[in-house]
Design a protein around this motif. Sequence first.
Motif, short mmCIF file in Angstrom:
data_model
loop_
_atom_site.label_atom_id
_atom_site.label_comp_id
_atom_site.label_asym_id
_atom_site.label_seq_id
_atom_site.Cartn_x
_atom_site.Cartn_y
_atom_site.Cartn_z
N ALA A 58 2.67 0.30 -11.68
CA ALA A 58 3.31 0.73 -10.43
C ALA A 58 4.44 1.71 -10.72
CB ALA A 58 3.82 -0.49 -9.66
N ARG A 59 5.23 1.44 -11.76
CA ARG A 59 6.31 2.36 -12.13
C ARG A 59 5.76 3.72 -12.53
NH1 ARG A 59 8.52 1.88 -17.95
NH2 ARG A 59 6.35 2.47 -18.11
N ASP A 60 4.72 3.74 -13.36
CA ASP A 60 4.14 5.00 -13.82
C ASP A 60 3.57 5.81 -12.67
OD1 ASP A 60 4.87 4.29 -16.37
OD2 ASP A 60 2.85 3.66 -16.97
N GLN A 61 2.91 5.13 -11.73
CA GLN A 61 2.37 5.85 -10.56
C GLN A 61 3.50 6.44 -9.73
OE1 GLN A 61 -0.12 2.96 -8.55
NE2 GLN A 61 -1.94 4.07 -9.25
N TYR A 62 4.54 5.66 -9.48
CA TYR A 62 5.67 6.13 -8.67
C TYR A 62 6.37 7.32 -9.34
CZ TYR A 62 10.37 6.30 -6.74
OH TYR A 62 11.55 6.73 -6.20
N ALA A 74 14.21 11.22 -5.35
CA ALA A 74 14.55 9.82 -5.61
C ALA A 74 16.05 9.50 -5.57
CB ALA A 74 13.94 9.38 -6.93
N PRO A 75 16.96 10.37 -6.07
CA PRO A 75 18.37 9.99 -6.05
C PRO A 75 18.92 9.68 -4.66
CG PRO A 75 18.06 11.83 -7.54
CD PRO A 75 16.75 11.62 -6.82
N THR A 76 18.37 10.30 -3.63
CA THR A 76 18.83 10.01 -2.27
C THR A 76 17.85 9.15 -1.50
OG1 THR A 76 17.86 12.06 -1.44
CG2 THR A 76 20.17 12.13 -2.14
N ALA A 77 16.84 8.60 -2.19
CA ALA A 77 15.81 7.74 -1.59
C ALA A 77 15.05 8.46 -0.49
CB ALA A 77 16.41 6.44 -1.09
N ARG A 78 14.82 9.75 -0.68
CA ARG A 78 14.02 10.53 0.28
C ARG A 78 12.62 10.65 -0.29
NH1 ARG A 78 15.96 16.21 0.52
NH2 ARG A 78 14.35 16.58 -1.02
N HIS A 79 11.63 10.14 0.46
CA HIS A 79 10.25 10.15 -0.01
C HIS A 79 9.31 10.59 1.09
CE1 HIS A 79 12.20 7.11 -2.63
NE2 HIS A 79 11.46 7.67 -3.56
N CYS A 80 8.23 11.22 0.67
CA CYS A 80 7.14 11.52 1.60
C CYS A 80 6.42 10.18 1.87
CB CYS A 80 6.19 12.54 0.98
SG CYS A 80 5.23 11.94 -0.42
N PRO A 81 5.51 10.12 2.82
CA PRO A 81 4.83 8.84 3.11
C PRO A 81 4.14 8.24 1.89
CG PRO A 81 4.45 10.38 4.89
CD PRO A 81 5.17 11.14 3.81
N ALA A 82 3.47 9.07 1.10
CA ALA A 82 2.80 8.54 -0.10
C ALA A 82 3.83 8.03 -1.11
CB ALA A 82 1.92 9.61 -0.74
N GLY A 83 4.92 8.76 -1.29
CA GLY A 83 5.97 8.33 -2.20
C GLY A 83 6.65 7.06 -1.74
#
Length: 99
Positions: A58-62, A74-83
């Motif tokens: 799971a870590r490697d995929q993320y 990632a530093p601001t916890a902004r992700h697309c839907p898949a992320g």
Amino acid sequence: MSLLSGLLDHMPPTIAGDDKPAMAKRAPDRSRLVLAERQATVTAYTNAASATPEWRHARDQYISHVMACRACYAPTARHCPAGADLRATYDRRPMEPHQ
């Protein structure tokens, strides 16, 4: 003649096996220092090497997604839907087998 040989001329030659004085030659009234053995405490650190295979996957995929996706930050916890889905999966996976 080198400088070092001139400095060592005044010292007597050593005989093989004469490195340490015998116990009888040592001063008997001198206290001796003894090394104490430390008690080894066994602690289990949780790190990626000891984590479950599911957590590592799971870590490697993320991480692979976040590094390639321009919408994820990632530093601001902004992700697309898949992320966001990959991050949620990564967070739900137990790192240790007994959790």
